[in-house]
Every structure is written in structure tokens, then in C-alpha cells.
Design a protein around this motif. Structure first.
Motif, mmCIF file in Angstrom:
data_model
loop_
_atom_site.group_PDB
_atom_site.id
_atom_site.type_symbol
_atom_site.label_atom_id
_atom_site.label_comp_id
_atom_site.label_asym_id
_atom_site.label_seq_id
_atom_site.Cartn_x
_atom_site.Cartn_y
_atom_site.Cartn_z
ATOM 1 N N HIS A 1 -5.191 2.119 20.481
ATOM 2 C CA HIS A 1 -5.750 1.855 19.155
ATOM 3 C C HIS A 1 -7.271 1.739 19.229
ATOM 4 O O HIS A 1 -7.992 2.333 18.411
ATOM 5 C CB HIS A 1 -5.128 0.567 18.590
ATOM 6 C CG HIS A 1 -5.696 0.126 17.274
ATOM 7 N ND1 HIS A 1 -5.498 0.819 16.104
ATOM 8 C CD2 HIS A 1 -6.450 -0.954 16.948
ATOM 9 C CE1 HIS A 1 -6.095 0.177 15.114
ATOM 10 N NE2 HIS A 1 -6.695 -0.888 15.604
ATOM 11 N N THR B 1 -5.648 5.908 14.791
ATOM 12 C CA THR B 1 -6.081 4.524 14.592
ATOM 13 C C THR B 1 -5.148 3.813 13.616
ATOM 14 O O THR B 1 -4.697 2.691 13.874
ATOM 15 C CB THR B 1 -7.532 4.485 14.064
ATOM 16 O OG1 THR B 1 -8.389 5.110 15.024
ATOM 17 C CG2 THR B 1 -7.992 3.065 13.820
ATOM 18 N N VAL B 2 -4.840 4.464 12.512
ATOM 19 C CA VAL B 2 -3.975 3.854 11.493
ATOM 20 C C VAL B 2 -2.553 3.686 12.019
ATOM 21 O O VAL B 2 -1.954 2.612 11.875
ATOM 22 C CB VAL B 2 -4.007 4.683 10.193
ATOM 23 C CG1 VAL B 2 -2.941 4.220 9.211
ATOM 24 C CG2 VAL B 2 -5.396 4.618 9.553
ATOM 25 N N LEU C 1 -7.864 -5.242 6.699
ATOM 26 C CA LEU C 1 -7.127 -4.111 6.134
ATOM 27 C C LEU C 1 -7.835 -3.540 4.904
ATOM 28 O O LEU C 1 -7.862 -2.319 4.714
ATOM 29 C CB LEU C 1 -5.690 -4.523 5.804
ATOM 30 C CG LEU C 1 -4.799 -4.830 7.019
ATOM 31 C CD1 LEU C 1 -3.449 -5.356 6.559
ATOM 32 C CD2 LEU C 1 -4.646 -3.615 7.906
ATOM 33 N N VAL D 1 -10.628 -1.485 6.241
ATOM 34 C CA VAL D 1 -10.120 -0.223 6.801
ATOM 35 C C VAL D 1 -9.798 0.753 5.678
ATOM 36 O O VAL D 1 -10.105 1.949 5.777
ATOM 37 C CB VAL D 1 -8.893 -0.473 7.714
ATOM 38 C CG1 VAL D 1 -8.217 0.831 8.100
ATOM 39 C CG2 VAL D 1 -9.312 -1.237 8.965
ATOM 40 N N LEU D 2 -9.209 0.274 4.587
ATOM 41 C CA LEU D 2 -8.941 1.154 3.442
ATOM 42 C C LEU D 2 -10.234 1.721 2.864
ATOM 43 O O LEU D 2 -10.310 2.908 2.538
ATOM 44 C CB LEU D 2 -8.146 0.410 2.370
ATOM 45 C CG LEU D 2 -6.680 0.156 2.694
ATOM 46 C CD1 LEU D 2 -6.038 -0.719 1.607
ATOM 47 C CD2 LEU D 2 -5.917 1.453 2.842
ATOM 48 N N ILE E 1 -11.477 4.403 5.119
ATOM 49 C CA ILE E 1 -10.728 5.651 4.911
ATOM 50 C C ILE E 1 -11.287 6.388 3.685
ATOM 51 O O ILE E 1 -11.429 7.611 3.707
ATOM 52 C CB ILE E 1 -9.216 5.367 4.788
ATOM 53 C CG1 ILE E 1 -8.661 4.912 6.144
ATOM 54 C CG2 ILE E 1 -8.465 6.592 4.272
ATOM 55 C CD1 ILE E 1 -7.247 4.360 6.104
#
Length: 141
Positions: free
Chosen positions: A10, A62-63, A86, A89-90, A93
Motif C-alpha cells: 500500500h 493504493t485504493v 478517507l 483520499v476521495l 482522487i
């Protein structure tokens, strides 16, 4: 597969993804500054190969590996720091896909922004990296 191996993979995937997130906007800076068609065509190829060959696979790994780690440690989902991570992370993206859309605009010759914009745009992933690493290491809440 052992937890530590999944965690290591990861981290490796995340480092590869961030390498692309740092380099692609830098290519945008140079692309926006280029005047001749051979340079513009070369930047289009470089951007597309970086995005499709390194960034997209690294983001997906990664996801996937991150979700696997969450599956192995579901108690993290009850922690506030993980919710913030999270969410970041979104947003990262979304940034990733904004970069992909910009690649397409450059390829069509529709770039409307100058190199100064991309110099600032290039700093966004640094802020995400700092915030995410601090959240994971410090687990403040």
C-alpha cells in the motif's frame, strides 16, 4: 498475505501514485510554456503515458490495498482520523481525475491556462500528502 506485506505494498503504491501527482502538473507547466508543435506533441505523449502507465495503476492499487487494510482492521472506521483521511483520499482522487481531464484538453489544443496556474496547481498534492501522513502517524482523534 500478511498484514505487513499488504501495508508495505500500500505504501509503495501510494509513493508511486504521488510521484505521478507531483510530476504530471510539472509537465503541465512546461507544456503551457511550449510554443512549437513538436514540443507540445511530446508533452502530450509524456503526460498520457505517465497518467495511464503509472498514475492510474498506482492509484487503483493504493485504493484496493487500503480497502484491504480496512477490511483487516474495521475498528479504524470508528476513528475520526480515518474519516478525515478517507475524505482527503476521495478529494485526491478528484484531483487525479482533474489531471486526466487536463491531459485531454492539452491533447485537443484547448488549454486556457498559463504556466503560473499549473505551478500553483502542482502544490496541491503536497498539502494532501502532509495532511494524510500526519493523520496516519499521529491519529489525533
Amino acid at each position: 498475505m500478511s498484514y505487513l506485506l499488504i501495508k508495505a505494498l500500500h505504501i509503495i503504491a501510494m509513493v508511486c501514485w504521488f510521484a505521478g501527482l507531483f510530476y504530471l502538473p510539472r509537465l503541465f507547466v512546461y507544456h503551457a510554456m511550449s510554443d512549437d508543435e513538436p514540443s507540445k506533441a511530446r508533452f502530450c505523449v509524456m503526460e498520457r503515458k505517465l497518467y495511464r502507465g503509472i498514475m492510474l495503476p498506482s492509484m487503483l492499487l493504493t485504493v484496493i490495498l487500503g480497502l484491504w487494510l480496512l477490511h483487516l482492521n474495521p475498528s479504524w472506521l470508528a476513528m475520526g482520523w480515518m474519516h478525515v483521511k478517507l475524505a482527503l483520499v476521495l478529494l485526491l482522487i478528484v484531483y487525479h481525475y482533474l489531471c486526466g481531464a487536463q491531459i485531454k484538453r492539452f491533447a485537443r489544443g484547448e488549454n486556457a491556462r498559463g504556466h503560473v496556474f499549473y505551478r500553483w496547481f502542482n502544490e496541491i498534492p503536497v498539502l494532501f500528502l502532509i495532511a494524510i501522513v500526519l493523520l496516519v502517524v499521529l491519529k489525533p482523534f
